[in-house]
Design an enzyme around this catalytic site. Structure first.
Site, PDB file in Angstrom:
ATOM      1  N   ASN A 110     -41.089  11.161 -55.323  1.00 36.37           N
ATOM      2  CA  ASN A 110     -40.663   9.738 -54.991  1.00 36.37           C
ATOM      3  C   ASN A 110     -39.244   9.728 -55.892  1.00 36.37           C
ATOM      4  O   ASN A 110     -39.436   9.938 -57.097  1.00 36.37           O
ATOM      5  CB  ASN A 110     -41.475   8.825 -55.266  1.00 36.37           C
ATOM      6  CG  ASN A 110     -41.900   7.611 -54.292  1.00 36.37           C
ATOM      7  OD1 ASN A 110     -42.698   6.937 -54.635  1.00 36.37           O
ATOM      8  ND2 ASN A 110     -41.050   7.756 -53.340  1.00 36.37           N
TER       9      ASN A 110
ATOM     10  N   CYS B 154     -44.339  -0.830 -56.640  1.00 35.05           N
ATOM     11  CA  CYS B 154     -43.973   0.298 -56.472  1.00 35.05           C
ATOM     12  C   CYS B 154     -44.786   1.078 -57.423  1.00 35.05           C
ATOM     13  O   CYS B 154     -44.482   1.346 -58.672  1.00 35.05           O
ATOM     14  CB  CYS B 154     -42.628   0.767 -56.479  1.00 35.05           C
ATOM     15  SG  CYS B 154     -42.088   2.332 -56.397  1.00 35.05           S
TER      16      CYS B 154
ATOM     17  N   CYS C 297     -45.873   8.497 -52.249  1.00 35.51           N
ATOM     18  CA  CYS C 297     -45.833   7.074 -52.286  1.00 35.51           C
ATOM     19  C   CYS C 297     -47.197   6.678 -53.112  1.00 35.51           C
ATOM     20  O   CYS C 297     -48.182   6.941 -52.690  1.00 35.51           O
ATOM     21  CB  CYS C 297     -45.974   6.384 -50.891  1.00 35.51           C
ATOM     22  SG  CYS C 297     -45.897   4.947 -51.200  1.00 35.51           S
TER      23      CYS C 297
END
Ligand SMILES: N[C@@H](CCC[C@H](N)C(=O)O)C(=O)O
Length: 242
Positions: free
Chosen positions: A11, A67, A193
């Protein structure tokens, strides 16, 4: 302001250390559009009256409440700065999804994830899956082989119906899954993710009644470890300053 580039299990992020510069949301959006280039999002490091604060914007210039891989990256970054005492083992910071705590481990950075909410089975265009929130919304679909899924095509069509990230999950063996994720706000597949790995591991453990307290999540960008302890869920993996 200070800008650095990081990846966390693939990521990819820009860190913007605002150094006490107060940025408006429009200024943050303008910053993202100008600097994000080919990365997945921008992590803003801020010092507020609540202490350290992580604000996260997807590459489309819009805020996401949380996140997971970004939070691991935030912790790795602040650990190097004088925002925190050098010998502090557990680091705490605030986000729009609540307070996050984490630490450095032999496998990288581990954080305690936001509580899972709104977990339900759902059908989208005849595709049966599971919706849930891990600070941000996710949809989890089980498939026989993730490598046979057109993630950008199918992910986009599901994403159009749900304001959500979309995860395709393949069971490899007990306590090990492989996932591919179409990320909201990136609007394409990303190499990993963190909240998606957490959502996928949570649904798998629940559905298949796996007893172990850790699930290995194989992503295109590397391995993430999702651990369960009581009602808490932890996400762990590598972070690279590149
Ligand atoms: N890659 C992130 C998720 C970032 C936010 C997501 N794209 C959303 O908009 O919900 C992670 O590691 O969790």
């Amino acid at each position: 302001m200070k800008i650095e580039k990081y990846t966390a299990t693939g990521n990819s992020f820009i860190i913007c250390d605002t150094k006490n510069t107060k940025l408006t949301d429009d200024e943050k959006t303008d910053f993202v559009i100008k600097y994000v280039k080919d990365r997945d999002g921008v992590i803003f490091v801020e010092l507020t009256e609540k202490g350290l604060f992580m604000d996260y914007f997807n590459r489309d210039g819009k805020r996401a409440a949380f996140c997971g891989n970004g939070a691991r990256t935030f912790l790795a970054y602040v650990k190097k700065t004088d925002y925190i005492k050098k010998d502090l083992e557990e680091i705490c910071f605030e986000t729009h999804a609540g307070k996050i705590t984490g630490k450095i481990t032999p496998r990288g950075i581990q954080i305690k994830m936001p509580e899972i909410t709104e977990f339900k089975q759902e059908n989208v265009d005849g595709i049966s899956g599971f919706s849930l929130k891990v600070g941000v919304p996710h949809f989890v679909v089980f498939v026989n082989n993730v490598n046979e899924v057109d993630v950008n095509d199918l992910g986009k069509s599901i994403r159009k119906k749900l304001n959500s990230n979309v995860n395709f999950v393949q069971i490899l063996k007990s306590d090990q899954i492989r996932i591919r994720t179409f990320e909201r706000g990136v609007e394409k597949e990303t190499l990993a993710c963190g909240t998606g790995a957490t959502a996928s591991a949570y649904v798998t453990k629940h559905l298949y009644k796996w007893k172990s307290n850790e699930i290995e999540v194989l992503t295109k960008g590397g391995i993430l470890y999702v651990a369960f302890s009581g009602n808490s869920i932890f996400l762990e993996g590598g972070v690279e300053n590149v």
